[in-house]
Design a protein around this motif. Structure first.
Motif, PDB file in Angstrom:
ATOM      1  N   VAL A 178      -5.056   5.505   4.674  1.00 48.39           N
ATOM      2  CA  VAL A 178      -5.766   6.780   4.662  1.00 48.39           C
ATOM      3  C   VAL A 178      -7.235   6.494   4.360  1.00 48.39           C
ATOM      4  CG1 VAL A 178      -5.994   9.011   3.506  1.00 48.39           C
ATOM      5  CG2 VAL A 178      -3.724   8.060   3.959  1.00 48.39           C
ATOM      6  N   HIS A 179      -7.476   5.596   3.385  1.00 44.82           N
ATOM      7  CA  HIS A 179      -8.823   5.158   3.002  1.00 44.82           C
ATOM      8  C   HIS A 179      -8.952   3.671   3.290  1.00 44.82           C
ATOM      9  CE1 HIS A 179      -8.222   8.383  -0.264  1.00 44.82           C
ATOM     10  NE2 HIS A 179      -8.993   8.914   0.683  1.00 44.82           N
ATOM     11  N   GLU A 180     -10.202   3.198   3.461  1.00 43.94           N
ATOM     12  CA  GLU A 180     -10.425   1.753   3.545  1.00 43.94           C
ATOM     13  C   GLU A 180     -10.082   1.145   2.193  1.00 43.94           C
ATOM     14  OE1 GLU A 180     -14.336   0.685   4.766  1.00 43.94           O
ATOM     15  OE2 GLU A 180     -14.228   1.852   6.622  1.00 43.94           O
ATOM     16  N   ILE A 181      -9.525  -0.061   2.205  1.00 41.31           N
ATOM     17  CA  ILE A 181      -9.173  -0.727   0.955  1.00 41.31           C
ATOM     18  C   ILE A 181      -9.777  -2.127   0.911  1.00 41.31           C
ATOM     19  CG2 ILE A 181      -7.059   0.590   0.583  1.00 41.31           C
ATOM     20  CD1 ILE A 181      -5.487  -1.842   1.664  1.00 41.31           C
ATOM     21  N   ARG A 182      -9.954  -2.610  -0.315  1.00 39.50           N
ATOM     22  CA  ARG A 182     -10.468  -3.961  -0.563  1.00 39.50           C
ATOM     23  C   ARG A 182      -9.627  -4.600  -1.660  1.00 39.50           C
ATOM     24  NH1 ARG A 182     -15.741  -1.271  -0.238  1.00 39.50           N
ATOM     25  NH2 ARG A 182     -16.740  -1.955   1.687  1.00 39.50           N
ATOM     26  N   GLU A 183      -9.751  -5.894  -1.784  1.00 38.26           N
ATOM     27  CA  GLU A 183      -9.057  -6.637  -2.827  1.00 38.26           C
ATOM     28  C   GLU A 183      -9.344  -6.013  -4.193  1.00 38.26           C
ATOM     29  OE1 GLU A 183      -9.274 -11.162  -4.500  1.00 38.26           O
ATOM     30  OE2 GLU A 183      -9.412 -10.876  -2.327  1.00 38.26           O
ATOM     31  N   ASN A 184      -8.309  -5.889  -5.014  1.00 42.30           N
ATOM     32  CA  ASN A 184      -8.335  -5.344  -6.383  1.00 42.30           C
ATOM     33  C   ASN A 184      -8.453  -3.829  -6.461  1.00 42.30           C
ATOM     34  OD1 ASN A 184      -8.048  -7.891  -7.645  1.00 42.30           O
ATOM     35  ND2 ASN A 184     -10.222  -8.275  -7.343  1.00 42.30           N
ATOM     36  N   ASP A 185      -8.493  -3.108  -5.334  1.00 41.40           N
ATOM     37  CA  ASP A 185      -8.468  -1.639  -5.376  1.00 41.40           C
ATOM     38  C   ASP A 185      -7.124  -1.167  -5.919  1.00 41.40           C
ATOM     39  OD1 ASP A 185     -10.990  -1.295  -4.307  1.00 41.40           O
ATOM     40  OD2 ASP A 185     -10.294  -0.686  -2.315  1.00 41.40           O
ATOM     41  N   ARG A 186      -7.162  -0.106  -6.728  1.00 40.69           N
ATOM     42  CA  ARG A 186      -5.934   0.571  -7.158  1.00 40.69           C
ATOM     43  C   ARG A 186      -5.578   1.575  -6.067  1.00 40.69           C
ATOM     44  NH1 ARG A 186      -2.505  -0.450 -10.012  1.00 40.69           N
ATOM     45  NH2 ARG A 186      -2.267   1.542 -11.019  1.00 40.69           N
ATOM     46  N   VAL A 187      -4.297   1.609  -5.683  1.00 41.46           N
ATOM     47  CA  VAL A 187      -3.877   2.454  -4.576  1.00 41.46           C
ATOM     48  C   VAL A 187      -2.553   3.149  -4.884  1.00 41.46           C
ATOM     49  CG1 VAL A 187      -5.073   1.150  -2.758  1.00 41.46           C
ATOM     50  CG2 VAL A 187      -2.767   0.470  -3.425  1.00 41.46           C
ATOM     51  N   SER A 188      -2.328   4.255  -4.172  1.00 44.91           N
ATOM     52  CA  SER A 188      -1.013   4.895  -4.141  1.00 44.91           C
ATOM     53  C   SER A 188      -0.532   4.817  -2.700  1.00 44.91           C
ATOM     54  CB  SER A 188      -1.089   6.343  -4.625  1.00 44.91           C
ATOM     55  OG  SER A 188      -1.868   7.121  -3.757  1.00 44.91           O
ATOM     56  N   PHE A 189       0.797   4.787  -2.520  1.00 44.22           N
ATOM     57  CA  PHE A 189       1.346   4.585  -1.181  1.00 44.22           C
ATOM     58  C   PHE A 189       2.822   4.944  -1.145  1.00 44.22           C
ATOM     59  CE2 PHE A 189       1.555   0.766  -3.689  1.00 44.22           C
ATOM     60  CZ  PHE A 189       2.839   0.262  -3.476  1.00 44.22           C
ATOM     61  N   ASP A 190       3.334   5.130   0.058  1.00 41.95           N
ATOM     62  CA  ASP A 190       4.765   5.274   0.308  1.00 41.95           C
ATOM     63  C   ASP A 190       5.248   3.982   0.945  1.00 41.95           C
ATOM     64  OD1 ASP A 190       5.045   7.887  -0.646  1.00 41.95           O
ATOM     65  OD2 ASP A 190       4.559   8.768   1.284  1.00 41.95           O
ATOM     66  N   ILE A 191       6.554   3.760   0.896  1.00 44.84           N
ATOM     67  CA  ILE A 191       7.137   2.550   1.480  1.00 44.84           C
ATOM     68  C   ILE A 191       8.124   2.944   2.576  1.00 44.84           C
ATOM     69  CG2 ILE A 191       8.602   0.541   1.039  1.00 44.84           C
ATOM     70  CD1 ILE A 191       7.496   0.468  -1.783  1.00 44.84           C
ATOM     71  N   VAL A 192       8.031   2.241   3.709  1.00 49.57           N
ATOM     72  CA  VAL A 192       8.978   2.424   4.810  1.00 49.57           C
ATOM     73  C   VAL A 192       9.505   1.052   5.238  1.00 49.57           C
ATOM     74  CG1 VAL A 192       7.887   4.533   5.661  1.00 49.57           C
ATOM     75  CG2 VAL A 192       7.189   2.341   6.599  1.00 49.57           C
ATOM     76  N   ASP A 193      10.668   1.045   5.874  1.00 43.49           N
ATOM     77  CA  ASP A 193      11.211  -0.194   6.435  1.00 43.49           C
ATOM     78  C   ASP A 193      10.491  -0.521   7.724  1.00 43.49           C
ATOM     79  OD1 ASP A 193      13.184  -1.042   4.613  1.00 43.49           O
ATOM     80  OD2 ASP A 193      14.544   0.514   5.330  1.00 43.49           O
ATOM     81  N   GLY A 194       9.952  -1.715   7.816  1.00 39.72           N
ATOM     82  CA  GLY A 194       9.295  -2.186   9.029  1.00 39.72           C
ATOM     83  C   GLY A 194      10.175  -3.202   9.740  1.00 39.72           C
ATOM     84  N   ARG A 195       9.662  -3.746  10.824  1.00 39.88           N
ATOM     85  CA  ARG A 195      10.428  -4.734  11.587  1.00 39.88           C
ATOM     86  C   ARG A 195      10.721  -5.994  10.780  1.00 39.88           C
ATOM     87  NH1 ARG A 195       7.718  -6.041  17.159  1.00 39.88           N
ATOM     88  NH2 ARG A 195       6.597  -7.278  15.644  1.00 39.88           N
ATOM     89  N   LYS A 196       9.796  -6.373   9.906  1.00 39.01           N
ATOM     90  CA  LYS A 196       9.952  -7.618   9.152  1.00 39.01           C
ATOM     91  C   LYS A 196      10.075  -7.391   7.652  1.00 39.01           C
ATOM     92  CE  LYS A 196       7.465 -10.430  12.499  1.00 39.01           C
ATOM     93  NZ  LYS A 196       6.358 -11.372  12.697  1.00 39.01           N
ATOM     94  N   GLY A 197      10.379  -6.177   7.242  1.00 39.68           N
ATOM     95  CA  GLY A 197      10.505  -5.895   5.809  1.00 39.68           C
ATOM     96  C   GLY A 197       9.820  -4.599   5.442  1.00 39.68           C
ATOM     97  N   LEU A 198       9.504  -4.449   4.168  1.00 38.80           N
ATOM     98  CA  LEU A 198       8.906  -3.215   3.675  1.00 38.80           C
ATOM     99  C   LEU A 198       7.419  -3.150   4.012  1.00 38.80           C
ATOM    100  CD1 LEU A 198      10.556  -3.079   0.146  1.00 38.80           C
ATOM    101  CD2 LEU A 198      11.282  -1.908   2.237  1.00 38.80           C
ATOM    102  N   ASN A 199       6.971  -1.956   4.394  1.00 42.70           N
ATOM    103  CA  ASN A 199       5.559  -1.707   4.720  1.00 42.70           C
ATOM    104  C   ASN A 199       5.038  -0.550   3.884  1.00 42.70           C
ATOM    105  OD1 ASN A 199       5.817  -3.596   6.749  1.00 42.70           O
ATOM    106  ND2 ASN A 199       5.702  -2.140   8.416  1.00 42.70           N
ATOM    107  N   ALA A 200       3.794  -0.678   3.423  1.00 45.13           N
ATOM    108  CA  ALA A 200       3.119   0.420   2.722  1.00 45.13           C
ATOM    109  C   ALA A 200       2.466   1.327   3.766  1.00 45.13           C
ATOM    110  CB  ALA A 200       2.074  -0.122   1.766  1.00 45.13           C
ATOM    111  N   VAL A 201       2.639   2.631   3.598  1.00 49.51           N
ATOM    112  CA  VAL A 201       2.004   3.620   4.478  1.00 49.51           C
ATOM    113  C   VAL A 201       1.373   4.710   3.619  1.00 49.51           C
ATOM    114  CG1 VAL A 201       3.531   3.203   6.445  1.00 49.51           C
ATOM    115  CG2 VAL A 201       4.155   4.936   4.761  1.00 49.51           C
TER     116      VAL A 201
END
Length: 63
Positions: free
Chosen positions: A35-58
């Motif tokens: 939703v927003h641009e992110i950088r290393e060490n940013d604090r974030v909130s997210f949902d998790i979905v099953d992807g082709r190779k495992g869990l993905n943050a969305v």
């Protein structure tokens, strides 16, 4: 929603990883899930979905 810290994000390649606060598990994140641009060490909130190779943050947002 889950919370965590961005461990790594490569803007050129459009992906990275978030470490969940809950259990320190690393979750894959692709730029299409941001939703927003992110950088290393940013604090974030997210949902998790099953992807082709495992869990993905969305719906990833800086907090």
């Amino acid at each position: 929603m889950k919370t965590g810290t961005v461990k790594f994000f490569n803007e050129a390649k459009g992906f990275g990883f978030i470490v969940q606060d809950e259990d320190n598990q690393e979750i894959f994140v692709h730029q299409t899930g941001l939703v927003h641009e992110i950088r290393e060490n940013d604090r974030v909130s997210f949902d998790i979905v099953d992807g082709r190779k495992g869990l993905n943050a969305v719906k990833v947002e800086r907090i």
